[in-house]
Every structure is written in structure tokens, then in C-alpha cells.
Design a protein around this motif. Structure first.
Motif, PDB file in Angstrom:
ATOM      1  N   SER A  50       1.365  -1.071  -0.014  1.00 52.17           N
ATOM      2  CA  SER A  50      -0.212   0.126   0.157  1.00 52.17           C
ATOM      3  C   SER A  50       0.675   1.414  -0.069  1.00 52.17           C
ATOM      4  N   ASN A  51       2.317   1.818   0.182  1.00 56.05           N
ATOM      5  CA  ASN A  51       3.400   2.104   0.173  1.00 56.05           C
ATOM      6  C   ASN A  51       3.358   2.657  -1.111  1.00 56.05           C
ATOM      7  N   THR A  52       3.571   4.067  -1.716  1.00 54.37           N
ATOM      8  CA  THR A  52       4.615   4.732  -2.554  1.00 54.37           C
ATOM      9  C   THR A  52       5.736   4.582  -2.765  1.00 54.37           C
ATOM     10  N   GLY A  53       6.129   3.893  -3.630  1.00 55.74           N
ATOM     11  CA  GLY A  53       7.163   3.885  -4.230  1.00 55.74           C
ATOM     12  C   GLY A  53       7.853   4.144  -5.043  1.00 55.74           C
ATOM     13  N   TYR A  54       9.353   3.350  -5.305  1.00 56.36           N
ATOM     14  CA  TYR A  54       9.886   4.038  -6.128  1.00 56.36           C
ATOM     15  C   TYR A  54       8.808   3.939  -7.679  1.00 56.36           C
ATOM     16  N   GLY A  55       9.386   5.321  -8.742  1.00 53.50           N
ATOM     17  CA  GLY A  55       8.020   5.298  -9.512  1.00 53.50           C
ATOM     18  C   GLY A  55       6.974   5.201  -9.341  1.00 53.50           C
ATOM     19  N   GLU A  56       6.260   5.245  -8.561  1.00 55.71           N
ATOM     20  CA  GLU A  56       5.045   5.719  -7.951  1.00 55.71           C
ATOM     21  C   GLU A  56       4.717   6.365  -7.702  1.00 55.71           C
ATOM     22  N   VAL A  57       3.176   7.387  -8.051  1.00 54.73           N
ATOM     23  CA  VAL A  57       2.836   8.756  -7.516  1.00 54.73           C
ATOM     24  C   VAL A  57       2.168   8.620  -6.426  1.00 54.73           C
ATOM     25  N   SER A  58       2.502   9.929  -5.728  1.00 57.56           N
ATOM     26  CA  SER A  58       1.755   9.593  -4.175  1.00 57.56           C
ATOM     27  C   SER A  58       0.203  10.383  -4.259  1.00 57.56           C
ATOM     28  N   PRO A  59      -0.054  10.672  -3.222  1.00 54.54           N
ATOM     29  CA  PRO A  59      -1.303  10.607  -3.281  1.00 54.54           C
ATOM     30  C   PRO A  59      -1.772  12.507  -3.938  1.00 54.54           C
ATOM     31  N   GLU A  60      -0.666  12.967  -3.628  1.00 52.43           N
ATOM     32  CA  GLU A  60      -0.977  14.353  -3.850  1.00 52.43           C
ATOM     33  C   GLU A  60       0.231  14.470  -4.747  1.00 52.43           C
ATOM     34  N   ASP A  61      -0.427  14.544  -5.905  1.00 48.43           N
ATOM     35  CA  ASP A  61       0.333  14.083  -7.649  1.00 48.43           C
ATOM     36  C   ASP A  61       1.408  15.104  -7.588  1.00 48.43           C
ATOM     37  N   HIS A  62       2.382  15.275  -7.804  1.00 45.65           N
ATOM     38  CA  HIS A  62       3.326  15.822  -8.543  1.00 45.65           C
ATOM     39  C   HIS A  62       4.953  14.859  -8.940  1.00 45.65           C
ATOM     40  N   GLY A  63       4.080  14.021  -9.731  1.00 51.30           N
ATOM     41  CA  GLY A  63       4.697  12.859 -10.557  1.00 51.30           C
ATOM     42  C   GLY A  63       5.148  11.667 -10.010  1.00 51.30           C
ATOM     43  N   ALA A  64       5.716  10.532 -10.484  1.00 50.10           N
ATOM     44  CA  ALA A  64       6.043   9.567 -10.516  1.00 50.10           C
ATOM     45  C   ALA A  64       7.483   9.946  -9.498  1.00 50.10           C
ATOM     46  N   ALA A  65       7.546   9.507  -8.615  1.00 49.30           N
ATOM     47  CA  ALA A  65       9.186   9.766  -7.253  1.00 49.30           C
ATOM     48  C   ALA A  65      10.031   9.352  -7.797  1.00 49.30           C
ATOM     49  N   LEU A  66      10.966  10.178  -7.482  1.00 50.33           N
ATOM     50  CA  LEU A  66      12.045  10.348  -7.683  1.00 50.33           C
ATOM     51  C   LEU A  66      12.681   9.644  -9.447  1.00 50.33           C
ATOM     52  N   VAL A  67      11.672  10.003 -10.616  1.00 50.45           N
ATOM     53  CA  VAL A  67      12.123   9.770 -11.905  1.00 50.45           C
ATOM     54  C   VAL A  67      12.471  10.376 -12.469  1.00 50.45           C
ATOM     55  N   ARG A  68      13.754  10.269 -13.336  1.00 54.41           N
ATOM     56  CA  ARG A  68      14.276  11.108 -14.004  1.00 54.41           C
ATOM     57  C   ARG A  68      13.684  12.461 -14.595  1.00 54.41           C
ATOM     58  N   GLY A  69      13.978  13.415 -14.479  1.00 54.78           N
ATOM     59  CA  GLY A  69      12.955  14.617 -14.933  1.00 54.78           C
ATOM     60  C   GLY A  69      11.783  15.273 -14.554  1.00 54.78           C
ATOM     61  N   SER A  70      11.888  13.994 -13.358  1.00 52.92           N
ATOM     62  CA  SER A  70      10.497  14.956 -12.679  1.00 52.92           C
ATOM     63  C   SER A  70      10.650  15.917 -11.423  1.00 52.92           C
ATOM     64  N   TRP A  71       9.673  15.931 -11.373  1.00 49.42           N
ATOM     65  CA  TRP A  71       9.599  17.364 -10.077  1.00 49.42           C
ATOM     66  C   TRP A  71       9.981  16.890  -8.871  1.00 49.42           C
ATOM     67  N   GLY A  72       9.751  15.039  -8.357  1.00 52.40           N
ATOM     68  CA  GLY A  72      10.529  14.821  -6.973  1.00 52.40           C
ATOM     69  C   GLY A  72      11.808  14.711  -7.492  1.00 52.40           C
ATOM     70  N   ALA A  73      12.684  14.134  -8.280  1.00 53.42           N
ATOM     71  CA  ALA A  73      13.607  14.252  -8.426  1.00 53.42           C
ATOM     72  C   ALA A  73      14.589  15.629  -8.571  1.00 53.42           C
ATOM     73  N   ALA A  74      13.890  16.619  -9.077  1.00 47.68           N
ATOM     74  CA  ALA A  74      15.214  18.307  -9.467  1.00 47.68           C
ATOM     75  C   ALA A  74      15.343  18.631  -8.044  1.00 47.68           C
ATOM     76  N   ARG A  75      16.613  18.945  -7.447  1.00 48.59           N
ATOM     77  CA  ARG A  75      17.121  19.766  -6.812  1.00 48.59           C
ATOM     78  C   ARG A  75      15.704  20.243  -5.904  1.00 48.59           C
ATOM     79  N   ILE A  76      16.098  20.922  -4.843  1.00 48.19           N
ATOM     80  CA  ILE A  76      14.754  21.764  -3.909  1.00 48.19           C
ATOM     81  C   ILE A  76      15.508  22.753  -4.573  1.00 48.19           C
ATOM     82  N   ASP A  77      14.424  23.804  -4.465  1.00 47.15           N
ATOM     83  CA  ASP A  77      14.478  25.547  -5.236  1.00 47.15           C
ATOM     84  C   ASP A  77      14.844  26.218  -4.243  1.00 47.15           C
ATOM     85  N   GLU A  78      16.006  25.389  -2.798  1.00 50.60           N
ATOM     86  CA  GLU A  78      16.395  26.169  -1.609  1.00 50.60           C
ATOM     87  C   GLU A  78      18.266  26.563  -2.290  1.00 50.60           C
ATOM     88  N   LEU A  79      18.181  26.025  -3.341  1.00 49.83           N
ATOM     89  CA  LEU A  79      19.821  25.763  -3.467  1.00 49.83           C
ATOM     90  C   LEU A  79      19.774  25.453  -4.961  1.00 49.83           C
TER      91      LEU A  79
END
Length: 273
Positions: free
Chosen positions: A133-162
Motif C-alpha cells: 500500500s506504500n508509494t514506492g520508487y516510480g509511483e505517484v503519491s496521493p498529492e500528485d507531483h509525478g512519479a517518485a524520483l523518476v529522472r526529469g520529474s519534479w520529485g527528482a529535481a534539486r530543491i529550489d533553496e539550493l
């Protein structure tokens, strides 16, 4: 009998500045540049160090939205991300003087294939903590920002503060160690980089795994103690610091690095005209 002189062919540089050949079609020099006349003198444990900034890189590990952002994969899984965010201010203060002195920056981030074709069962299982039931690598969280840690996705991007600079290097990985089945080693060697300063998250996971492999491959390894963090108990980080000092390299911190950079910039040979 007259002879025709060949036109002058200018010399060109082939490769990164400190690992380049210089030459043309008639002559090539394989001599690399000698170390800088004034190295960076850095307080560290178990010994003080001299570092050639031209051959050094600050390796920043996994400072990404899915780990550090309040709406990222980890936060949506219910994990406390305070440890993941603690290096942000330290790194924000350190990056400008490090770059100004000539040090390179390398962002080492998770960036998996969308089809997860090269992730083995053990990695996929741990990514979901063994629960379907947990969201894993490449899967989408309930609040959808794209697939987790997929290259080129929002989640894989560097945080804005850096903020990344144009000259920074970015390398994707798909294991705890950034050297496993990636281009990291090839990129560093082509750039003539031999000394690596490690920062980011997590101290006892991706940072330490990558640092260990770097040592096995012959790189000089320095761990920036306060530019890393982990949610694990303090004794875990203590163990990592012990092992780095004993076996893999050196421990230092951002205050020591700031002091070394400041002393170097204030020296007569680096004073501005």
C-alpha cells in the motif's frame, strides 16, 4: 626548387582544464597542469590537509524535492523531513565562496528510469518498506507531483533553496552509492577531479555508500560533518564519522572550510589588483 611552408595551425585544448591535452594535428602535449602554487589549507580529522581546488569537487547528495520538500514523496509517506532540510542553510552559505575560489560542484541525485527496469526486487521492496500500500520508487503519491524520483520529474529535481551554477555538474544515480552502474566515475576522471568533499543526505545511507565507493576507487574523501544529516539516531552518525576517520578519509566541517577559503582569498597571491 621552391618549398611551401605549412600555414600555422593554432593550438587547441582537448578536455577539462586540469586534465586536458594541448596541441594540433602536428604536435600534442600530454602533460597535465601542475598543482596550484598555493593549496587550500584545511583543518580536518585525523590530520590537517592541503587541497588542490582545481582538482576538487563538492559532491552534494540527494537534496531533492522528494526527500526535502514538504509535499515530496517522503513527507507524504509521513516521514519527518527535518533532518533532510538541515543541510540547506549550511550549503547555501558555503556554495558562493567555494565556487568563487574555483571549487567545482557536483549534484548527485536519484534519477531512476520511469519503467524501473534496472531496479532489483530488494530495492523496490525497501522503497515500499515491504508494504504494497506504500508509494514506492516510480509511483505517484496521493498529492500528485509525478512519479517518485523518476529522472526529469519534479520529485527528482534539486530543491529550489539550493541554486545550481552553469558550471556545476549533475549526475543521476539509482542506488545508494552514486558510483554503482552510473557515469559518476567517468565524469570525475574526465574532469581531472581527485578530491571529493561530501555533503547532503543521508549521512549513513547515500552519502556514506558513495564515499566508501569513492575511497575504493582511489579518490580522496572528505566528509563535511555539518553539511550532512540523517534521521537515524546520533550514534549512527558517530559510527560513520569513526569509520571515515579510521578507514576512508577525513572529517571536517563548514566552519573549517569557510576559514580555509577566507585565508586563501586574503593571501597576497590571490589579492585582487
Amino acid at each position: 626548387m621552391s618549398s611551401t611552408r605549412e600555414p600555422f595551425e593554432p593550438l587547441a585544448s582537448f578536455g577539462a582544464t586540469h586534465n586536458a591535452w594541448v596541441g594540433n594535428s602536428q604536435h600534442v602535449s600530454l602533460l597535465r597542469q601542475t598543482p596550484v602554487a598555493q593549496p587550500l589549507h584545511l583543518q580536518a580529522e585525523p590530520a590537517t590537509l592541503e587541497i588542490d581546488l582545481a582538482r576538487s569537487a563538492l559532491v552534494i547528495v540527494d537534496m531533492q524535492n522528494d526527500f526535502c520538500h514538504p509535499q515530496g514523496w517522503f513527507a507524504q509517506r509521513g516521514f519527518d523531513i527535518s533532518a533532510a532540510r538541515r543541510p540547506i542553510n549550511t550549503l547555501s552559505a558555503l556554495l558562493p565562496p567555494w565556487r568563487a575560489a574555483g571549487g567545482r560542484v557536483l549534484w548527485l541525485n536519484w534519477g531512476i528510469r520511469a519503467d524501473r527496469a534496472n531496479l532489483p526486487p530488494g530495492v523496490l521492496y525497501k522503497g515500499k518498506a515491504g508494504k504494497a500500500s506504500n508509494t514506492g520508487y516510480g509511483e505517484v503519491s496521493p498529492e500528485d507531483h509525478g512519479a517518485a524520483l523518476v529522472r526529469g520529474s519534479w520529485g527528482a529535481a534539486r530543491i529550489d533553496e539550493l541554486t545550481a551554477a552553469e558550471a556545476d555538474i549533475c549526475v543521476d544515480k539509482h542506488r545508494l552509492s552514486g558510483f554503482y552502474d552510473s557515469e559518476l566515475d567517468g565524469v570525475l576522471r574526465a574532469q581531472g577531479i581527485t578530491s571529493l568533499l561530501f555533503a547532503g543526505i543521508n549521512t549513513d545511507r547515500c552519502v556514506f555508500s558513495t564515499l566508501q565507493d569513492a575511497g575504493f576507487l582511489g579518490y580522496d574523501c572528505l566528509l563535511l560533518r555539518d553539511a550532512c544529516d540523517t534521521p537515524s539516531p546520533p550514534y549512527v552518525s558517530d559510527s560513520i564519522h569513526f569509520l571515515v576517520r579510521l578507514l576512508h578519509g577525513f572529517i571536517t566541517d563548514s566552519a573549517a572550510l569557510h576559514a580555509a577559503l577566507s585565508a586563501r582569498s586574503d593571501s597576497p597571491s590571490h589579492a585582487q589588483p
